[in-house]
Motif scaffolding. Structure first.
Motif, PDB file in Angstrom:
ATOM      1  N   ALA A 108       0.837  -1.211   0.000  1.00  0.00           N
ATOM      2  CA  ALA A 108       0.000   0.000   0.000  1.00  0.00           C
ATOM      3  C   ALA A 108       0.868   1.256   0.000  1.00  0.00           C
ATOM      4  O   ALA A 108       0.603   2.219  -0.737  1.00  0.00           O
ATOM      5  CB  ALA A 108      -0.929  -0.014   1.214  1.00  0.00           C
ATOM      6  N   LEU A 121      -8.951  -2.983  -4.058  1.00  0.00           N
ATOM      7  CA  LEU A 121      -8.371  -4.113  -3.323  1.00  0.00           C
ATOM      8  C   LEU A 121      -8.981  -5.417  -3.807  1.00  0.00           C
ATOM      9  O   LEU A 121     -10.201  -5.529  -3.940  1.00  0.00           O
ATOM     10  CB  LEU A 121      -8.663  -3.971  -1.819  1.00  0.00           C
ATOM     11  N   GLY A 123      -8.884  -9.057  -2.402  1.00  0.00           N
ATOM     12  CA  GLY A 123      -8.444  -9.899  -1.297  1.00  0.00           C
ATOM     13  C   GLY A 123      -8.574 -11.377  -1.606  1.00  0.00           C
ATOM     14  O   GLY A 123      -9.152 -11.777  -2.610  1.00  0.00           O
ATOM     15  N   LEU A 135      -5.839  -7.997   4.066  1.00  0.00           N
ATOM     16  CA  LEU A 135      -6.884  -7.006   3.823  1.00  0.00           C
ATOM     17  C   LEU A 135      -6.890  -5.962   4.936  1.00  0.00           C
ATOM     18  O   LEU A 135      -6.927  -4.747   4.680  1.00  0.00           O
ATOM     19  CB  LEU A 135      -8.251  -7.703   3.726  1.00  0.00           C
ATOM     20  N   TRP A 138      -3.927  -3.616   4.517  1.00  0.00           N
ATOM     21  CA  TRP A 138      -4.139  -2.620   3.443  1.00  0.00           C
ATOM     22  C   TRP A 138      -5.040  -1.501   3.952  1.00  0.00           C
ATOM     23  O   TRP A 138      -4.746  -0.329   3.782  1.00  0.00           O
ATOM     24  CB  TRP A 138      -4.838  -3.260   2.234  1.00  0.00           C
ATOM     25  N   PRO A 149     -10.393   2.766  -0.007  1.00  0.00           N
ATOM     26  CA  PRO A 149     -10.322   2.037  -1.275  1.00  0.00           C
ATOM     27  C   PRO A 149     -11.525   2.364  -2.144  1.00  0.00           C
ATOM     28  O   PRO A 149     -12.626   2.557  -1.629  1.00  0.00           O
ATOM     29  CB  PRO A 149     -10.346   0.570  -0.846  1.00  0.00           C
ATOM     30  N   ILE A 152     -13.670  -2.965  -3.468  1.00  0.00           N
ATOM     31  CA  ILE A 152     -13.083  -4.142  -2.810  1.00  0.00           C
ATOM     32  C   ILE A 152     -13.751  -5.395  -3.370  1.00  0.00           C
ATOM     33  O   ILE A 152     -14.971  -5.444  -3.514  1.00  0.00           O
ATOM     34  CB  ILE A 152     -13.305  -4.120  -1.283  1.00  0.00           C
ATOM     35  N   LEU A 180      -4.317  -3.471  -5.377  1.00  0.00           N
ATOM     36  CA  LEU A 180      -3.536  -4.345  -4.504  1.00  0.00           C
ATOM     37  C   LEU A 180      -4.178  -5.719  -4.546  1.00  0.00           C
ATOM     38  O   LEU A 180      -5.379  -5.861  -4.290  1.00  0.00           O
ATOM     39  CB  LEU A 180      -3.564  -3.805  -3.065  1.00  0.00           C
TER      40      LEU A 180
END
Ligand code: IPT
Length: 268
Positions: A108, A121, A123, A135, A138, A149, A152, A180
């Motif tokens: 991050a 994100l 995960g 997670l 982040w 974010p 997600i 990410l």
């Protein structure tokens, strides 16, 4: 001398690389390794019993387990020593785990340092303690920088799930600037989805993975990722187990292995 390894799906790159390192180091130490692969944590107890019946003198468990599951397995196996590779560092068992919070923070912070603010994100599965820790890491790193974010999603570690979730995450009118991803295999799927949608990586979207499996340097573009040194983890676990003889009852050793950011060409 014989050790047992209880592992999650060996078709996944990370567990297979850990198993390979365990086999190699055990071989060098003159020990053999019996491997039992489980699909669900509930199958671990049967695997422990099966391996104990084959007189293993130590057990490695690379299956994502909740604290109570790991603690009860350790009790079932006693006095045979057990080392867990995928539990929370708070579990009262012997464990050797990579520092998930540090890894998440490294990924991050790398994106924030590049100036990205619109970060998505992807995960791993909710059933994995490590996926949850990544997670959480982040989210707290981004929150500390005042960033929320932009989207997600959650995959199942496979490249196929990365591909599918990327199509969802990248469907909106405004693209994220970066994503990410909780492991390299899902990042592979993400980059495939980007290629199909004509989204340039890293020109339009930066991608950060997690693992640094041996193929990650060969993705297109070569993947920026958080390196977990699987070989070292395998080696140290074997050495610890082989050194445990007759030391039942000692305090649990909770070792956290540091991780590092490997900057390649999927981020800019
Ligand atoms: C973890 C990997 O990071 C992930 O890619 C996936 O393969 C998963 O294992 C399977 O359980 S590494 C683990 C030691 C936390």
């Amino acid at each position: 001398r014989t050790l047992g390894l209880i592992t999650t799906d060996l078709a996944l790159h990370a567990p297979s690389q850990i198993a390979s390192a365990v086999k190699t180091r055990a071989g060098e130490c003159g020990a053999s390794v019996l491997i039992s692969m489980v699909e669900h944590p509930q199958q671990c107890l049967a695997a422990v019993q099966e391996l104990l019946a084959q007189r293993v003198e130590g057990l490695l468990v690379n299956v994502p387990l909740e604290d109570e599951q790991a603690e009860s397995l350790q009790a079932q196996a006693a006095p045979v020593p057990v080392l867990f590779l995928d539990v929370s560092p708070g579990a009262r068992v012997h464990s050797l785990v990579f520092d998930a919070e540090q890894g998440a923070a490294l990924g991050a912070q790398h994106l924030l340092a590049l100036g990205h603010q619109r970060i998505a994100l992807l995960g791993g599965p909710q059933s994995s303690v490590s996926a949850r820790a990544r997670l959480a890491g982040w989210l707290s790193t981004l929150a500390a920088a005042g960033v929320e974010p932009c989207a997600i999603a959650q995959g199942d570690w496979s490249a196929a799930s990365g591909y599918e979730k990327a199509h969802q995450l990248l469907a909106g009118a405004t693209l994220p600037q970066a994503i990410l991803v909780a492991n390299d295999q899902m990042a592979l799927g993400v980059m495939r989805a980007c290629a199909e949608k004509g989204i340039a990586v890293p020109g339009q979207l930066s991608v950060v993975g997690f693992d640094d499996t041996t193929d990650s340097a060969w993705f297109t573009p070569p993947l920026t990722t958080v390196r977990q040194a699987f070989r070292e983890a395998g080696l140290r676990s074997v050495e610890w187990l082989l050194a445990q003889q007759g030391s039942a009852g000692q305090a649990p050793a909770q070792t956290r292995l540091p991780v590092t950011l490997v900057e390649r060409h999927s981020t800019a």
